[in-house]
Design an enzyme around this catalytic site. Structure first.
Site: not given
Length: 490
Positions: A14, A17, A41, A80
């Site tokens: 997970g 990415a 997990s 930004k």
């Protein structure tokens, strides 16, 4: 002859990415005939310190149909306008790498060439004053780009600071709404066929997830591409010796600055990233030139607010897997490589990997032509970004510590050495293929660190120097005036 369409896409891991891949795949690949499954997990943590991005992230979010206000609210995001570098060229110096285009080109000539010829004239001033993003950032102000080409804001670009963990959670909600199936569990094994292709991953509890295409988002471990497929790692630490990082959040401070700050220290550098709810801080350093405890003391001594958590230590090696795609496995994010976060490119490399995969999406034949083209494109992208990051170290004039003496005198990749030689002569910079960083970005860093060419493009001499000089003074005054009229960044 065409093959059979890919029916089962399995994402292993997970984090940023994995959920970027899932959100994109479930939006563009989930046609009712294809399944998207993500295996992760909760017991396995993610690196999750990446909080700063570069402007292409806006395009990624837009293609996913993400509303900017919703995204900023959900992720604690802030605008930004660029990155401020402190003590990089020499101690006591600072400069901005702003996003967007400085000044205006005249008669097709790059603006910096005009500035190089006229920079000694009264009222011309430093190069940074011509970049609207830099001037606004210094003033703590922000406004989005203007569609009016006459406005200085037309040359502005921007990205975001955000909480990477909250971004992953935000994308997870969208991905699951779009049909991604999340499976919780630790992977205990990988099944492969006679070709070496991955056919399934085995999970604890005697479970099995089969697939046709596997996206390896397993982080530094590179469970599928590195371990199962045996793709080796290309080590770039001889050019990028920083191999450790310590991250710690602090309380939010005022004012909310619209830029990232990178401050050079004796054996590395420190990041400062402002979010709505906190400030992200970290010290990236080379273990060959300092120890972990000393690095942590330096970080804690240079915070501008109280820490809100215990410092977290990370280890890494700069470099990339020799291929990003092998067999039926494509690696995204840390599973495919890592370049230190100096120019905020980690999330961009995930985004780029996804975009190129979709552009070259395979069928069940997994054509070598398609795979090889993907690998070539990703290798070129990594190499170009690598060179830009090395530039910051190579262009230093510092020789005050062993670390800075090392990076300031090391042998450079041929690709970078050639670029620097061209610039040193007459300020020429050329981009190749779909190289990420633009000419203004290279110029901002080179000039910012005191690398000024000995000459300029002689074609500039065809222009009326007095008229061009007055045009430059007008641009500078216009930027300074407009910056004070913009709203505060936070």
């Amino acid at each position: 002859m065409s093959g059979t369409p890919i029916g089962r896409v399995v994402i292993v891991g997970g984090g940023t990415a994995g959920w970027m891949a899932a959100a994109a795949a479930s939006r563009f690949l989930n046609d009712g005939q294809r399944t998207i499954t993500l295996v992760e997990s909760e017991a396995i943590g993610t690196v999750g310190v990446g909080e700063a991005t570069i402007p292409p992230i806006r395009g990624f979010n837009a293609r996913l149909g993400i509303d900017e206000a919703d995204f900023l609210r959900a992720t604690g995001g802030t605008p930004k306008l660029g990155i401020e570098f402190v003590d990089w060229g020499a101690r006591g110096e600072r400069y901005m790498h702003p996003f967007g285009t400085p000044g205006r080109d005249i008669e097709g000539l790059n603006f910096h060439q005009l500035w190089l010829k006229l920079r000694e004239r009264p009222g011309i001033g430093d190069f940074e004053g011509y970049a609207m993003a830099a001037v606004a950032a210094r003033a703590g102000r922000f406004a989005p780009p203007s569609p009016d080409p006459r406005s200085p804001l037309s040359g502005v670009d921007y990205a975001y600071h955000f909480d990477a963990g909250l971004y992953a959670a935000f994308l997870r909600r969208r991905a699951e709404e779009q049909g991604t199936v999340r499976v919780e569990g630790r992977i205990t094994g990988v099944e492969q066929d006679e070709r070496g292709h991955v056919t399934a991953v085995r999970l604890e509890g005697d479970r099995r997830i089969a697939g046709d295409l596997f996206l390896d988002c397993s982080g530094f471990r590179s469970l599928l591409l590195g371990e199962a497929m045996g793709v080796g790692f290309e080590d770039w630490s001889h050019w990028l010796p920083c191999d450790r990082a310590i991250a710690v959040p602090t309380e939010r401070t005022q004012p909310l600055l619209p830029y990232t700050r990178a401050t050079a220290h004796d054996a590395g550098w420190q990041w400062r990233i402002p979010l709505q709810h906190r400030t992200g801080n970290g010290h990236v350093y080379a273990s060959a030139f300092t120890d972990d405890d000393s690095a942590e003391r330096i970080l804690l001594a240079n915070l501008d607010a109280a820490p809100t958590a215990t410092p977290r230590r990370l280890s890494f090696t700069a470099g990339r897997r020799r291929q990003s795609w092998a067999g039926n496995v494509v690696a995204l994010g840390l599973a495919g490589g890592f370049l230190e976060p100096l120019e905020s490119t980690s999330i961009h490399l995930i985004q780029e990997g996804i975009a190129k995969l979709f552009a070259l999406f395979p069928d069940d034949r997994f054509s070598p032509v398609v795979r090889d083209e993907y690998n070539r494109l990703m290798a070129d992208h990594y190499t170009a970004i690598r060179d830009f990051i090395i530039l910051h170290y190579a262009a230093t004039r510092r020789r005050d510590t062993p670390f800075w003496r090392h990076v300031g005198t090391m042998a450079l990749p041929e690709t970078l050495a050639r670029k620097l030689a061209l610039f040193a002569e007459k300020g020429r910079i050329f981009r190749y293929d779909d190289e990420l960083f633009t000419v203004p970005s290279w110029v901002a860093v080179l000039l910012g660190q005191g690398i000024v060419p000995t000459g300029y493009d002689p074609i500039v001499d065809a222009l009326d120097a007095d008229r061009v000089a007055e045009a430059l003074r007008h641009m500078r005054r216009q930027n300074a005036t407009l910056a004070q009229q913009l709203p505060p960044a936070g």
